[in-house]
Design an enzyme around this catalytic site. Structure first.
Site, mmCIF file in Angstrom:
data_model
loop_
_atom_site.group_PDB
_atom_site.id
_atom_site.type_symbol
_atom_site.label_atom_id
_atom_site.label_comp_id
_atom_site.label_asym_id
_atom_site.label_seq_id
_atom_site.Cartn_x
_atom_site.Cartn_y
_atom_site.Cartn_z
ATOM 1 C CG ASP A 103 -5.371 7.618 29.444
ATOM 2 O OD1 ASP A 103 -5.058 6.593 30.081
ATOM 3 O OD2 ASP A 103 -6.315 7.665 28.632
ATOM 4 C CE LYS A 104 4.250 11.642 29.800
ATOM 5 N NZ LYS A 104 5.529 10.998 29.376
#
Length: 245
Positions: A103-104
């Site tokens: 995930d970012k």
């Protein structure tokens, strides 16, 4: 050879990524737009975005410590994309991609490679490969919540697989960190699991992918994996595949 397998073997990406390229009509065979059912015969020219693809591409493997804020999707129009990091560190003919995403707003270990077959094994959910995370919560987790998540929990996207959870301290009055080992990778799974039990994940660090370890690799840095690490990873994946029904 089926087109998606040909592209994976040529280092373009995993079979799933290759299928997306074919679906987007970015792949041609002898100048004609290719489809998923096409096979590649000896002597035929396969191109992606007009650039020829060939067999025999050397395989490359790197470990990368992804920082928070970097997007694993290789989107040219996104300034936060991992693609720009790859383009600035590797020659254009070396088409590396992450074997799985992070995930970012999470950080930690990524495997960067152009080995489509290895990527397929790592990303396919049926192989149950294990990834390890260091999780920091906003408050100390109750033992009942730990047990519920470890056993498998449905937070609205189906029942998750059982996982291993280990608190980092016996001081339950002041312990917000724990380790988790998962064998699946649903979207934002760890954050959603804890949210379903009333917690917020303040930090998420991936420490391992199967036998590969982040170790002391600094955030934003990469290194090639050693021959021993690659051999150990492939041996583990081969053993897992043989165990599948």
């Amino acid at each position: 050879m089926r087109l998606s397998k040909f592209l994976a073997n040529a280092g373009i990406g995993s079979r799933r990524a290759a299928s997306r390229l074919i679906e987007a009509q970015r792949v041609t065979i002898d100048g004609h737009i290719a489809c998923h059912t096409d096979s590649v015969l000896p002597g035929q020219q396969v191109c992606v975005d007009g650039h020829p693809v060939s067999h025999g591409v050397p395989r490359h493997y790197y470990l990368f410590h992804k920082p928070i804020g970097m997007d694993c999707r290789l989107l040219p129009q996104d300034p936060s994309s991992l693609l720009h990091y790859l383009q600035s560190h590797f020659p254009p003919q070396l088409l590396l991609y992450p074997a799985g995403r992070l995930d970012k707003d999470s950080r930690g270990l990524l495997l960067l490679t152009n080995d489509g077959e290895l990527t397929q094994r790592l990303m396919h959910p049926d192989f149950h490969h294990e990834k390890g995370y260091l999780v920091t919560l906003n408050k100390t987790p109750h033992k009942d919540d730990i047990a519920a998540i470890a056993a498998g929990l449905d937070y609205g996207d189906g029942l998750t697989r059982p996982c291993r959870i280990e608190l980092l301290s016996n001081n339950v009055d002041d312990n917000t960190q724990l380790r988790m080992w998962l064998t699946q990778g649903k979207k934002r799974q760890i954050r959603r699991l804890w949210r379903a039990r009333g917690y917020r994940v303040d930090d998420l660090l991936r420490e391992s992918i199967q036998t590969l370890m982040l170790g002391s690799l600094a955030e934003g840095q990469l290194r090639p994996i050693t021959a021993g690490e690659l051999e150990e990873l492939k041996a583990a994946l081969s053993l897992m595949i043989r165990k599948q029904p």
